[in-house]
Scaffold this motif. Structure first.
Motif: not given
Lengths: 290, 274
Positions: A145, A142, A128, A133, A137-138
């Motif tokens: 991840a 995604d 998370n 990850n 994601r940034s």
């Protein structure tokens, strides 16, 4: 001049006694325990022959998985460390600036305990909030991840990657020393003959590095087969038994009180390593008398 | 042509930095997080903390049993390394000088331990029978024994390179074995013995498996077990875990910076010759 008088054998007795007591005696005792049903639930040790070995090698398939994992881990990390180590060494002797600084940085994880490295990566690989990850994601990636240490597909590759990250610096240092020992005139002569980078690499560098490559491989293999900390700290063998290796299985049979079975697992590892050691010692002996 | 060479050089330098960053970034993330607040550290990002919180380190020190564990690690690493230097110097000297079959056999027998795995379950039994479970003395002797094979290998090669004429001259002058060893050989061995000391110190400091099997009281724990236990309790508080990681890796990194030459030299010796 009598050598026995000037170099008396008892000068070595300290080392020999400690070695016999803490290394050899447990090894021999372990082989004996492998044939007993020794456990924490009864005070007796009954001789049961090859039963543990039958359980491990032909009975419960999870034990074969542990052996398979150990071999797979050893193969992948050995190849990865050797290839990356050689690549890094070639890069750092190619005349880049601050090569010593790079060498020190890339070597530094090697001096840290795997416990520290393991905890660092446990936090970075958190599904998370972990750095890996979060960064993916940034960047809008995604899909990439993953639950790195918690998924059946990714847990083992993640451990292998972390182990390679930690150990490649050591192999790099070995290769740098090896590369610096190759006489420059070989390359000059090859250049005059019009050899390109690839030709020099495969015709001069790699053949001249063969002794270093052999030692690096040996170190990687013996380390890989004995791996414990990396797996224990990162996944503790999980998810399920997916990442268990021989030594984590030994530890869990110890924790569960199955001491005879744990000893049998250790003995299997011991036999594999003893065969490999025989060849290694011969190799090292040749080096010493060089 | 010159332009191409320059571009290649810039490319190689950039690549070297990129790879160094791959190694550095995990540490940078941890160091930055060790100064963040609990909420801010929830997400392990590569950003500076809003406010540097040094308090984290104080909490970690007080709740992580770090003081006592630091002392245990120091005692185990220091004492076993000293003892190791002592026994290895003696054995390397006699085994390498005395060219009998027995010496050769003993040497190979001892260095066999470089590759063979330790069998911890029966080892516990052996240590229990000697009353050495959960004892400092037991751990120190165990670590010394574990260090013997590789240290002997490094030192043996070194002794072989000391000319035997030195021994002969000393014996002519009336030295016996022990005097020859202490007055002539040991001074020449200083650098390799420092290497052995530093390498063993680091490996004992980093040792995790042996204490996991052999030590079951908190007071006896070295740094590694204390950190692992701390992680188990505070795994949700990344800022504290990060501070704990920083505090425990600092001594090792300092030893590495000081002893770099010996560490790298010792680890490559035997592997690369000629």
């Amino acid at each position: 001049m009598n050598a026995n008088k000037i170099y008396p054998w008892y000068f070595s007795s300290g080392a020999i006694v400690l070695y016999l007591l803490f290394i050899v005696a447990p090894a021999l005792l372990g082989i004996y325990y492998s044939f007993t049903d020794w456990n924490s639930y009864s005070s007796e040790k009954n001789f049961i022959g090859l039963e543990h070995f039958r359980t491990i090698l032909a009975g419960d398939p999870t034990y074969l998985l542990f052996i398979k994992n150990t071999v797979l881990f050893t193969l992948v990390t050995s190849i990865a460390k050797t290839v990356l180590g050689l690549f890094l060494a070639l890069l750092l002797v190619s005349g880049v600036k601050a090569a010593n600084l790079h060498r020190m940085i890339i070597f530094s994880p090697q001096v840290l305990s795997f416990l520290i490295v393991g905890l660092v990566f446990k936090s970075l690989l958190d599904p998370n909030n972990g750095f890996v990850n979060v960064t993916l994601r940034s960047l809008g990636l995604d899909v990439l991840a993953q639950n790195w240490l918690g998924s059946l597909t990714w847990a083992m590759p993640s451990i292998m990657a972390v182990d390679t990250w930690k150990g490649m610096g050591y192999i790099m240092v070995l290769f740098i020393a090896g590369l610096l020992a190759i006489p420059r005139d070989y390359y000059e002569a090859a250049s005059i003959d019009g050899a390109g980078f690839g030709q020099k690499l495969f015709r001069i560098t790699i053949p001249m590095l063969m002794p270093t490559i052999t030692i690096a491989t040996v170190l990687n293999i013996t380390y890989g087969l004995r791996v414990f900390d990396a797996v224990y700290v990162l996944t503790n063998g999980g998810p399920g038994n997916a990442t268990d290796v021989i030594n984590t299985a030994v530890y869990s049979s110890f924790a569960k009180g199955y001491w005879g079975l744990g000893s049998a697992l250790s003995t299997i590892l011991f036999v594999i390593m003893a065969i490999i050691s025989f060849f290694i010692i011969r190799l090292m002996n040749r080096k010493v008398e060089y | 042509m010159r332009l191409r060479k320059r571009l290649a050089s810039i490319g190689l330098n950039a690549l070297a930095w990129l790879l160094s960053l791959v190694v550095l970034i995990p540490f940078v993330v941890i160091v930055l997080n060790s100064f963040k607040s609990d909420a801010e550290a929830k997400v392990l990002k590569l950003t500076l903390p809003e406010k540097f919180i040094f308090e984290n380190y104080k909490i970690v020190y007080e709740q992580g049993h770090l003081g006592g564990s630091f002392f245990n690690s120091l005692l185990h690493s220091g004492a076993s390394s000293l003892l190791l230097v002592f026994v290895v110097a003696f054995s390397a000297f006699t085994l390498s000088r005395n060219h009998s079959k027995l010496s050769k056999f003993l040497y190979f027998f001892l260095i066999l331990g470089i590759t063979l795995p330790l069998n911890y379950i029966p080892l516990m039994e052996v240590m229990k029978s000697m009353g050495m479970i959960n004892s400092h003395v037991g751990m120190i002797l165990l670590y010394t024994a574990m260090g013997i094979p590789i240290s002997l290998f490094i030192t043996y090669a070194f002794v072989s390179n000391i000319p035997k004429e030195l021994d002969e001259a000393a014996i002519m002058d009336g030295c016996n074995g022990i005097k020859l060893f202490l007055r002539i050989i040991v001074p020449l061995l200083t650098s390799v013995l420092v290497t052995v000391f530093v390498l063993n110190f680091l490996s004992v400091w980093n040792e995790f498996t042996a204490p996991l099997y052999m030590l079951n009281t908190v007071e006896m724990w070295p740094m590694t077990l204390a950190v692992y236990n701390f992680f188990g309790q505070f795994s949700a508080q990344w800022n504290l875990v990060s501070a704990d990681i920083v505090l425990t890796s600092l001594p090792v990194l300092i030893v590495f910076l000081i002893g770099q030459k010996y560490i790298v030299g010792g680890l490559t010796s035997g592997a690369v010759k000629g």
